[in-house]
Design a protein around this motif. Sequence first.
Motif, short mmCIF file in Angstrom:
data_model
loop_
_atom_site.label_atom_id
_atom_site.label_comp_id
_atom_site.label_asym_id
_atom_site.label_seq_id
_atom_site.Cartn_x
_atom_site.Cartn_y
_atom_site.Cartn_z
N THR A 9 0.63 -1.10 0.06
CA THR A 9 0.07 0.16 -0.01
C THR A 9 1.00 1.35 0.00
N TRP A 65 -5.33 4.34 3.66
CA TRP A 65 -5.36 3.58 4.94
C TRP A 65 -6.55 2.92 4.93
N TYR A 67 -6.68 -1.23 4.55
CA TYR A 67 -6.54 -2.01 5.84
C TYR A 67 -7.90 -2.06 6.69
N SER A 73 -1.93 -4.74 7.45
CA SER A 73 -1.13 -3.46 7.51
C SER A 73 0.40 -4.06 8.22
N LEU A 110 3.66 8.83 8.44
CA LEU A 110 3.09 7.52 8.78
C LEU A 110 4.04 6.68 9.59
#
Length: 226
Positions: A102, A126, A130, A137, A190
């Motif tokens: 991702t 996200w 996920y 993840s 992140l």
Amino acid sequence: MGKFIVIDGLDGSGKGTQSEILKKRLEENGIKVRLLSFPMYESESSALVRMYLGGALGSDPSDTNAYAASSFFAADRYISYRTDWKKDIEDENTVVIANRFTTANAVHQLSKMPRDEWDAFLDWLWDYEYKKLGVPSPDLVLYLEMTPEISMKLVSHRSDETGQVKDIHELDPEHLKNSYRAAIYSSDKLGWERICCYRDGEPLSIDEISEMIAEKVHNSLRLYVK
């Protein structure tokens, strides 16, 4: 659940090579490893990705908006997860390593967005993959930082040496420059572990990068890498 490590970076940054090296080093320490590489080019699940990267939807990456393109890559991950590697990620004794995930959408697709829409796109991405799709993840993301200038040189060298055809991302210098900026932003926001893979405008050796990866893996996941 086993441990899940993602290695990402611009084109030519050595993701595939370093993923293979990390797999071998972990296995030498008795750890069971499953190595994945996205997109799954040999699988039907990547059909839309191959159309997009091959230029069927336009020769400019921005011809396909970030949300649509992200969905193509997400479908490939979801289908492969459900039909193939779900059993590996659920095995507590297995370490899964993915060359791209991702995270690649948070680089190559985020780069198409206006700067004031970056946070909203990352939140959507996200949540979509996920939570809504339910793909796992990663426990650790290692981002191999390479400047776009070095990346372009390495991609051209690889193409000349192997005959590998460049995709629409690799053919577009502006896309790579924008993706570099997006990658730095995403890694900071992140919490990715960023590994600087160059010095004085030249890439570091494979061994130097491998040692930095081993240290990050050990410090973050307490996995011993000889």
